[in-house]
Design a protein around this motif. Structure first.
Motif, PDB file in Angstrom:
ATOM      1  N   VAL A 159       0.852  -1.303   0.010  1.00 32.18           N
ATOM      2  CA  VAL A 159      -0.041   0.084   0.085  1.00 32.18           C
ATOM      3  C   VAL A 159       0.788   1.383  -0.127  1.00 32.18           C
ATOM      4  O   VAL A 159       0.259   2.451  -0.347  1.00 32.18           O
ATOM      5  N   HIS A 160       1.980   1.305   0.537  1.00 33.17           N
ATOM      6  CA  HIS A 160       2.841   2.174   0.377  1.00 33.17           C
ATOM      7  C   HIS A 160       3.932   2.139  -0.647  1.00 33.17           C
ATOM      8  O   HIS A 160       5.154   2.606  -0.259  1.00 33.17           O
ATOM      9  N   MET A 182      -4.490  -0.699  12.684  1.00 35.09           N
ATOM     10  CA  MET A 182      -4.581  -1.874  13.003  1.00 35.09           C
ATOM     11  C   MET A 182      -2.988  -2.455  13.484  1.00 35.09           C
ATOM     12  O   MET A 182      -2.104  -1.960  12.889  1.00 35.09           O
ATOM     13  N   ALA A 183      -2.861  -3.507  14.150  1.00 34.51           N
ATOM     14  CA  ALA A 183      -1.836  -4.053  14.385  1.00 34.51           C
ATOM     15  C   ALA A 183      -1.783  -5.455  14.937  1.00 34.51           C
ATOM     16  O   ALA A 183      -2.906  -5.897  14.952  1.00 34.51           O
ATOM     17  N   MET A 270      -5.374   1.564   8.210  1.00 30.85           N
ATOM     18  CA  MET A 270      -6.142   0.618   7.220  1.00 30.85           C
ATOM     19  C   MET A 270      -6.500   1.823   6.066  1.00 30.85           C
ATOM     20  O   MET A 270      -7.093   3.047   6.066  1.00 30.85           O
ATOM     21  N   ALA A 271      -6.152   1.319   4.997  1.00 28.61           N
ATOM     22  CA  ALA A 271      -6.470   2.357   3.601  1.00 28.61           C
ATOM     23  C   ALA A 271      -6.549   1.673   2.414  1.00 28.61           C
ATOM     24  O   ALA A 271      -6.439   0.497   2.274  1.00 28.61           O
ATOM     25  N   GLN A 272      -7.179   2.357   1.418  1.00 28.46           N
ATOM     26  CA  GLN A 272      -7.369   1.896   0.089  1.00 28.46           C
ATOM     27  C   GLN A 272      -6.610   2.782  -0.794  1.00 28.46           C
ATOM     28  O   GLN A 272      -6.504   3.977  -0.451  1.00 28.46           O
ATOM     29  N   PRO A 295      -8.273  -4.693   5.324  1.00 25.38           N
ATOM     30  CA  PRO A 295      -9.009  -5.787   5.822  1.00 25.38           C
ATOM     31  C   PRO A 295     -10.233  -5.970   6.052  1.00 25.38           C
ATOM     32  O   PRO A 295     -11.034  -6.741   6.480  1.00 25.38           O
ATOM     33  N   LEU A 296     -10.938  -4.577   5.855  1.00 25.15           N
ATOM     34  CA  LEU A 296     -12.613  -4.559   5.973  1.00 25.15           C
ATOM     35  C   LEU A 296     -13.109  -5.132   4.806  1.00 25.15           C
ATOM     36  O   LEU A 296     -14.042  -5.807   5.050  1.00 25.15           O
TER      37      LEU A 296
END
Length: 408
Positions: A159-160, A182-183, A270-272, A295-296
Motif C-alpha cells: 500500500v505504501h 491495526m496491529a 487501514m487504507a485503500q 482488511p475490511l
C-alpha cells in the motif's frame, strides 16, 4: 522476456511463480532481509482460491490452514456474547474457504516457484530511469547499485509502494484513510492457546477491539484495530497499543504484556488505494500497490494472488506487454472497485463506532443462524461462487462486466 518485480509478498510471489512457469526470466527484490513471519490469520476464498488451485498451491495451503469453527465475541469476563459459525460461510462458498496465516500463503507460493526466478532479499528499486514508454526496455537501478533492464517492471510493494511513488507521485494523492489503525503480533502462551480451542475470539467492544487465535505449538496471534481520524503512525507503537487497548479486559492484558520488539509488530493504518491508471509504459502495479481493499474487505490476500495470475495470463495471451497491461487493468479494475465499495459499506459491522452500533451487530450475528443469512453476508463481503478466475483471465474482455455483476 525478463521481468523485475518489487515486493516478495503474496502478489509479487504469485506473479513470479506464474511468469517463471511461462518461461520468463524474473528478478524479485524485497526490502525485508528474509521472508516475514509476522502477519495475521485471514480467510482465504473467492478468486484467490481459484488462483491457488490453478497454480497448484491449494494442497499446500490446506496443509497450512487452521480450521476455525467460530468467530466468537466475548465480554470482559471472557463469556461468549455472540458468534459467527464458520460452517455457514463454508457452505455459502461451497467449501472453498481456508483460514490461513498470511505468511503461510507466501510460503506455499514461494515453494512452488520454479524456472529462472531470482529472489533477492534486502534490496529495493532505487530509481527508474526509463519506463519503456517508447517501446524500449525499462531501465532501473537497485538499492545495491545494480543496473537492470527488463521488458516489464511490476510494483507489488504494498500500500505504501515505492515504485508507485516513482512513477505516479506521492501517495497522498491516491491513499484513502478509512479511519482505522491495526496491529498484529505473535506471542507464546499455551494457556491462552488452549482456551481458544479452535475459535477466533474478539472483544465485544466498540471503537476498539482485540482478537486472538491459536496458530500451533502454543503460539497465539493478536489482531488489534481501533478507530482514529489521524492516519499518522505513532513513533512508539508499543506505547500506543498499551494506551489504546489498556482499558480492555479478558486476556487483553496478557496479550499486551507479551508485546514483542517494535520491529516484530505489524502496525499500519487501514487504507485503500485509488489510482486513475495502473500502468505507464512497461511499468505496472499489482496487489495493494494499486488495488488495496483493506482488511475490511476480507479479501486482500485473495485478490493479490488472483490479480497476479490474471496479469500473467494476459501477458501470455495478449500480443505485446503494453497491450497486456491495458487488458489486465480493464478486466481487474472493476472487480477491485467493487470490493473497495463493499469494504467501506461494512466498516461499522467490522468495528462498531458506538454502543448502539454494537447492539445492531450483535443482533445481526444472531440472525446468521437463520437459513440463507450466511449466504447473504458471504455475498456482501466477497461474492458468491460462480465466476471462475479462468474466465476472467482467459475470456473475452467483453464478458468481464457481466462477471462482475454476477459476483456482486
Amino acid at each position: 522476456m525478463k521481468a523485475v518485480i518489487s515486493g516478495a509478498g503474496i502478489a509479487g510471489l504469485g506473479l513470479a511463480q506464474r511468469l517463471g512457469a511461462q518461461g520468463w526470466r524474473v528478478v524479485v527484490v524485497e526490502k525485508a532481509p528474509a521472508p516475514r513471519e509476522q502477519g495475521y490469520m485471514i480467510d482465504f476464498w473467492g478468486l484467490g482460491y481459484d488462483a491457488a488451485e490453478l497454480m497448484g498451491v491449494l494442497p499446500r495451503l490446506k496443509e497450512l490452514s487452521h480450521p476455525v469453527r467460530e468467530w466468537t465475541y466475548v465480554n470482559e469476563s471472557g463469556v461468549r456474547v455472540a458468534g459467527l459459525d464458520q460452517r455457514g460461510f463454508l457452505k455459502a462458498q461451497r467449501g472453498r474457504l481456508l483460514t490461513v496465516p498470511r505468511p503461510h500463503i507466501e510460503l506455499a507460493v514461494r515453494e512452488r516457484i520454479g524456472g529462472d526466478v531470482d529472489l533477492r532479499y534486502g534490496r529495493t528499486i532505487a530509481s527508474v530511469q526509463d519506463t519503456g514508454e517508447a517501446g524500449g526496455p525499462v531501465r532501473l537501478t537497485l538499492s545495491d547499485g545494480t543496473a537492470e533492464q527488463a521488458d516489464l517492471l511490476v510494483g507489488a510493494d504494498g500500500v505504501h509502494s515505492a515504485v508507485r511513488g516513482m512513477i505516479f507521485g506521492p501517495e497522498r494523492r491516491y491513499l484513502r484513510h478509512l479511519g482505522f489503525h491495526m496491529a498484529a503480533w505473535l506471542f507464546d502462551d499455551p494457556e491462552v492457546h488452549r482456551r481458544l480451542a479452535g475459535r477466533f475470539c474478539f472483544t465485544d467492544s466498540y471503537g476498539r477491539q482485540l482478537g486472538v487465535y491459536g496458530v500451533g505449538d502454543g503460539r497465539v496471534t493478536a489482531f488489534a484495530v481501533h478507530r482514529t481520524g489521524d492516519p499518522r503512525i505513532p513513533a512508539d507503537v508499543r506505547k500506543a497499543l498499551r494506551e489504546e487497548y489498556g482499558s480492555l479486559r479478558w486476556i487483553v492484558p496478557r496479550a499486551l504484556g507479551a508485546l514483542p520488539a517494535a520491529e516484530d509488530i505489524y502496525y499500519d493504518q487501514m487504507a485503500q488505494i485509488e489510482l486513475p491508471r495502473w500502468s505507464r509504459g512497461r511499468v505496472t502495479l499489482l496487489g495493494d500497490a494499486c488495488a488495496a481493499v483493506s482488511p475490511l474487505a476480507s479479501q486482500g490476500a485473495s485478490l493479490a494472488l488472483a490479480g497476479g495470475h490474471l496479469l500473467a495470463r494476459r501477458l501470455e495471451t495478449t500480443g505485446g506487454v503494453q497491450a497486456a497491461l491495458a487488458a489486465y487493468e480493464r478486466v481487474w479494475r472493476p472487480i477491485v472497485a467493487s470490493r473497495q465499495r463493499g469494504a467501506r459499506r461494512g466498516a461499522n459491522w467490522f468495528l462498531p463506532a458506538s454502543p448502539a452500533a454494537l447492539l445492531i451487530r450483535r443482533a445481526g450475528i444472531r440472525l446468521t443462524g437463520l437459513p440463507g443469512v450466511s449466504d447473504l453476508i458471504s455475498a456482501a463481503l466477497g461474492g458468491r461462487p460462480g465466476v471462475p478466475l479462468a474466465r476472467l483471465a482467459d475470456g473475452p474482455e467483453t464478458e468481464t462486466l457481466d462477471g462482475v455483476q454476477q459476483i456482486e
